[in-house]
Design an enzyme around this catalytic site. Structure first.
Site, PDB file in Angstrom:
ATOM      1  N   CYS A 174      29.463  21.598  21.490  1.00  0.00           N
ATOM      2  CA  CYS A 174      28.702  20.365  21.358  1.00  0.00           C
ATOM      3  C   CYS A 174      28.844  19.693  19.998  1.00  0.00           C
ATOM      4  CB  CYS A 174      27.246  20.620  21.681  1.00  0.00           C
ATOM      5  SG  CYS A 174      26.504  21.913  20.674  1.00  0.00           S
ATOM      6  N   HIS A 191      21.633  22.161  20.818  1.00  0.00           N
ATOM      7  CA  HIS A 191      22.622  21.208  21.296  1.00  0.00           C
ATOM      8  C   HIS A 191      22.727  20.073  20.283  1.00  0.00           C
ATOM      9  CE1 HIS A 191      25.258  19.563  24.192  1.00  0.00           C
ATOM     10  NE2 HIS A 191      24.484  18.549  24.591  1.00  0.00           N
ATOM     11  N   ASP A 212      25.959  11.882  25.611  1.00  0.00           N
ATOM     12  CA  ASP A 212      26.237  13.304  25.398  1.00  0.00           C
ATOM     13  C   ASP A 212      27.700  13.562  25.704  1.00  0.00           C
ATOM     14  OD1 ASP A 212      26.323  15.978  25.121  1.00  0.00           O
ATOM     15  OD2 ASP A 212      24.593  16.409  26.396  1.00  0.00           O
TER      16      ASP A 212
END
Lengths: 317, 660
Positions: free
Chosen positions: B417, B461, B477
């Site tokens: 991430c 995250h 994202d």
């Protein structure tokens, strides 16, 4: 220091009878109950509670709830141990005290019989400076032996004794005073050395110690007969064991110990001498009689007779 | 008095082998509990010392000579100073305490030594909880009290012999009996609202989210399965793809790492304007992080108590979270955040360090040329690149060079991430779209049984927010483009083949159930602070329980417990003597007919008298008397059978006729 303490104690007992009401002599059996069991934290208990306090403040300061929980658990367990300490004495019963024999100056052995309806651990008795710890099983009687120092002959009242326990953790001391209304008889101390008793002339030839080894007859074996008395050769001819029966010889010395013979001495010296003669007679296994003012003991022998004579001596005024 | 001398001597009495064994066991337990934070060589040395002392005392009782003891003591102090630099503080202090405890065993021979040792061991046990106050640690420490209490028992003289395991049982019973009182005291002991001295030393807690992000520093976090926080919602939980918990909003990029700066503005700023139509209320219980940030679901409407809403609608608490913290908040899931962007923010949102990542800049310029002023199309182009450009999600990516984004985008093509969000944000800024990195947690496990969302550290995250005209800040994202299941299932599932063998489904389920217990412990016990204590009596109508009330309650309930305890202590079981009871019954029956037993009258005399007084029942009474006398005096202990027969005979006995 100790004398002072004892003086203070005597004063306290005189002035504050309420505190010491159980210290007056009372008759056996004595059963401990809540009104006569005292309990205080021991030195270790006080130290431990200071530690608990430190732990508590620490746990609170660091807002550490797990530590606080642990401290609370330890504290509650300590508090519960107080009740256990009480329970280890509550219901304990001193049923009787048996005394052994001792001459003045020696310690006399006392046997305390204590019964309990449940298991008790680490009960301690203090009596006259000696202390002993014991456990009692449920529904049994514990025989606790203690030594009590003696000073002079005659009836000696038992001092108060203390039953105490710091079971289970040693944090609390529970105790109870017991003052049994009982006395023990202390025998007189024999003199160290002195003349032998005057022996009648006709007994002189019998002074040699007889072993009683004249064989009288054979009889059937009875349980308890010494093995060396078994007549093996004779037994081999029969289908059961035979024992050699010995006759007690009639030639044993007869001592007549008499208070009146010792008129030259004062009372205690007379008693000491008679006591020594009794010892000698007992050692030589001869029969003897004892005449005391107001008490005449016929001739006999054996430990019972000896005890009777010594007790009679002990009780002389 | 003599007895006091005897008592003093009792403390000096040597201890027996059983007490010494139990003491050694206690010390071994203390050492074991402390060993996780002691240096391994110190633990080993202390364990060896303990074992040697135990062996030595088995051979021959006696203190270890002083010439051996003093050097050992000096060695211990030296070791602690070498390891920690000083002897004060939590770690060196506990190391020293455990060492001293073991050394105390070397000279433990008497009852007094053993008692001092046990007291000290209790303290050391408590100190172990300063490092870990989890459920398991607490239970193990509490079990450590058993040998300690058993040692104290074993120090008492004159007790029936038992085996070693049986020696521990009474301590367990004592602790169990003490538990209710302990719990009560725990509830009611007034908590301090502020510490009396010193600030509690921060716990060596989990790393947690940090206020900076550079490639690779999430790796440790993503493999940490410990709970980070637990969230319970009022109403239904949000769908899985909307469970984004924002913590830090990062603007500053220096070419390698992203940094969070809460002093972006000189003076406190109003939070960015927010337009939202629906919101969701929830409670979060956060594990200690030692940071001020409080993660909140998406964009919060207001700050929780004792916290401030920052300009980017992230939440900072007034002070670092050193203990578990519960807070409730209300958040919007569909919103427009900061529809108009001020010039300063726009400049910040576009700033990139000079002379870094030239290829990325070139790609962005190329896109800008192709899509013109359509920002949304550029965002889409970047996501398409991540999706179709051969990118791989892995927790063990290849290392990156100076131009980290270039290396990632054009060479290695692998990362997780933080690589994706960083690269994406740089791309957007290079293309002229204001963008920023947001870190926090995403996903979590919905615990059906406990009805709460468990968020682990491994759910950490990072994603991006881009500012689009008319829509405000929009969450993008980029990791989801590469590995959609990262967003729907979580990091562990996304890592796929790199999973450890032990993360089986059933094991995972077990862990999640276990987490309910932990949650209860964390919230009910560890989190029971001054604030919660004040609300203790709310169910009973007292809204605010102050210290005085708590004290009174504690006193009252302690008295109650003492009363229960005393009742138990004073309880005397009646000795069961059926024969005597039966005779009493007979006496009562006869007494009704006027034959009262006199105080000093034996049973034989009494029953004979009764037989004379009641001639009609002479035979029956004579029979009763003879059977009573036989049962009572012919045996030591009458058989229960015959006692019952006698009882029945007494019950059947009816007094008939009239006595003159």
């Amino acid at each position: 220091m100790r004398d002072q303490l004892q003086r203070i104690q005597r004063w306290a007992e005189r002035r504050l009878p309420a505190l010491t009401r159980y210290r007056r002599p009372e008759s056996l059996p004595i059963e401990l109950h809540r009104r006569r069991i005292y309990i205080v934290p021991s030195g270790f208990g006080i130290g431990f509670s200071v530690l608990l306090l430190v732990m508590l403040v620490g746990a609170l300061n660091y807002a550490n709830n797990a530590a606080l929980l642990l401290t609370c658990l330890l504290g509650a367990a300590s508090a519960a141990s107080m009740l256990v300490a009480f329970r280890s004495l509550d219901g304990l019963r001193l049923s009787h005290i048996r005394a052994g024999h001792a001459v003045a100056g020696q310690a006399i052995e006392l046997t305390l019989a204590l019964d309990s309806s449940r298991l008790r651990n680490a009960i301690r008795v203090d009596l006259g400076g000696s202390s002993i710890a014991f456990a009692i099983d449920a529904n049994t009687t514990a025989q606790v032996k203690l030594l009590l120092p003696t000073v002079q002959r005659g009836w000696q009242p038992l001092p108060r004794l203390r039953l105490w326990s710091s079971w289970p953790l040693g944090l609390f001391r529970a105790w109870s005073w017991l003052h049994p209304d009982q006395s023990v008889l202390v025998w007189p101390q024999p003199e160290v050395a002195g003349p032998s008793p005057h022996a009648p002339a006709d007994d002189a030839r019998h002074m040699r110690l007889h072993r009683g080894d004249e064989l009288a007859a054979l009889r059937d074996y009875r349980a308890g007969d010494p093995q060396r008395h078994i007549a093996w050769k004779a037994s081999a001819r029969h289908d059961h064991l035979l024992v050699k029966d010995f006759e007690q010889p009639q030639s044993r010395p007869q001592w007549q110990l008499d208070w009146r013979q010792l008129s030259a001495l004062d009372n205690e010296a007379r008693i000491a001498r008679l006591a020594r003669w009794l010892n000698e007679a007992q050692a030589q296994r001869c029969s003897y009689s004892l005449w005391l003012p107001g008490n005449e003991i016929a001739s006999s022998s054996g430990p019972l007779h000896y005890a009777r004579c010594m007790s009679a001596l002990a009780q002389l005024p | 008095m003599n007895s006091s001398i005897a008592r003093r001597k009792a403390v000096e009495l040597p201890i027996d082998a059983r007490a010494f064994d139990l003491l050694g066991l206690t010390m071994a337990l203390v050492l074991g509990l402390h060993s996780p934070h002691l240096p391994w060589w110190l633990s080993l040395a202390l364990a060896l010392t303990l074992g040697w002392r135990w062996w030595q005392r088995r051979q021959q009782t006696g203190r270890v000579p002083r010439w051996l003891k003093l050097p050992l003591l000096a060695l211990l102090v030296l070791a602690v100073i070498v390891q920690y630099g000083n002897i004060f503080g939590r770690e060196p202090g506990s190391a020293l305490a455990v060492g001293l405890l073991i050394l105390k065993l070397l000279e433990t021979e008497t009852v007094r030594d053993a008692r001092v040792g046990i007291s000290f061991a209790c303290f050391a046990l408590m100190a172990a909880l300063l490092f870990d106050q989890g459920l398991i640690a607490t239970v193990v420490v509490a079990l450590g009290l058993l040998p300690a209490l058993a040692t104290l028992r074993a120090l008492e003289p004159g007790q029936a012999p038992t085996s070693l395991p049986r020696a521990l049982l009474p301590s367990l019973a004592l602790s169990a009996a003490a538990l209710p009182l302990a719990l009560l005291a725990f509830l009611l002991v007034p908590r301090l609202s502020s510490p009396l001295w010193g600030a509690p030393t921060p716990e060596q807690a989990r790393t947690g989210l940090s206020d900076s992000m550079s490639p690779g520093n999430f790796t440790e976090l993503l493999t940490d399965d410990h709970p980070a926080m637990r969230v319970s919602f009022d109403g239904a939980p949000p769908p899985a793809n909307l469970r984004y918990f924002r913590a830090y909003v990062m603007w500053n990029f220096d070419g390698r790492s992203w940094r969070y700066l809460d002093t972006r503005y000189a003076k406190p700023q109003e939070p960015a304007p927010l337009e939202a139509d629906s919101s969701i209320q929830y409670q979060i219980s956060l594990q200690p992080t030692r940071q001020r940030v409080l993660p909140t679901l998406d964009v919060p409407l207001q700050a929780p108590a004792q916290a401030i809403l920052q300009p980017d609608r992230e939440v900072l608490a007034d002070k670092p979270v050193n203990d578990q913290l519960s807070y409730s908040a209300r958040s919007a899931l569909h919103y427009r955040l900061q529809p108009t962007l001020d010039e300063r923010s726009r400049r910040l949102g576009l700033r990139l360090p000079a002379n870094f990542n030239p290829r990325t800049h070139a790609l962005a310029a190329q896109w800008r040329q192709r899509y013109g002023s359509d920002d949304a199309a550029i965002v889409q182009a970047a996501l398409t690149l991540f999706h179709d450009g051969g990118f791989r999600y892995t927790l063990a990516p290849a290392p990156l060079g100076r131009d980290s984004v270039d290396d990632f985008l054009f060479d290695t093509h692998e990362g997780f991430c933080e690589h994706y969000s960083s690269a994406f944000t740089v791309l957007m800024r290079a293309a002229g779209i204001p963008a920023r990195v947001v870190t926090g947690y995403q996903g979590g496990y919905w615990n059906k049984l406990g009805e709460y969302l468990l968020v682990r550290y491994s759910d950490a995250h990072a994603w991006s927010e881009v500012w689009l005209a008319g829509r405000g800040w929009v969450r993008v994202d980029p990791t989801g483009a590469v590995r959609p299941e990262r967003v729907s299932l979580g990091a562990a599932a996304a890592a796929g083949d790199q999973l450890s063998w032990y993360r089986n489904d059933w094991l995972q389920g077990l862990r999640n159930h276990w987490d309910i217990v932990n949650r209860w412990w964390d919230q009910g016990v560890i989190g029971f602070d001054a604030l919660r204590q004040r609300g203790l009596l709310t169910p009973f109508g007292i809204r605010d329980t102050d210290t005085a009330t708590l004290g009174v309650l504690l006193a009252i309930s302690s008295v109650l417990f003492i009363a229960i305890g005393l009742a138990w202590a004073l309880l005397r079981r009646r000795t069961r003597d059926p024969l005597r009871d039966a005779l009493r019954e007979l006496e009562r029956k006869l007494a009704r007919m006027g034959v009262v037993r006199r105080l000093a009258e034996g049973p034989q005399h009494y029953l004979s008298r009764a037989a004379r007084a009641l001639p009609d029942q002479r035979d029956e009474l004579a029979r009763l008397m003879s059977s009573y006398l036989e049962l009572r005096y012919a045996h030591d202990e009458p058989s229960p059978e015959s006692s019952r027969v006698f009882q029945r005979a007494v019950r059947d006995f009816r007094v008939a006729g009239v006595v003159k």
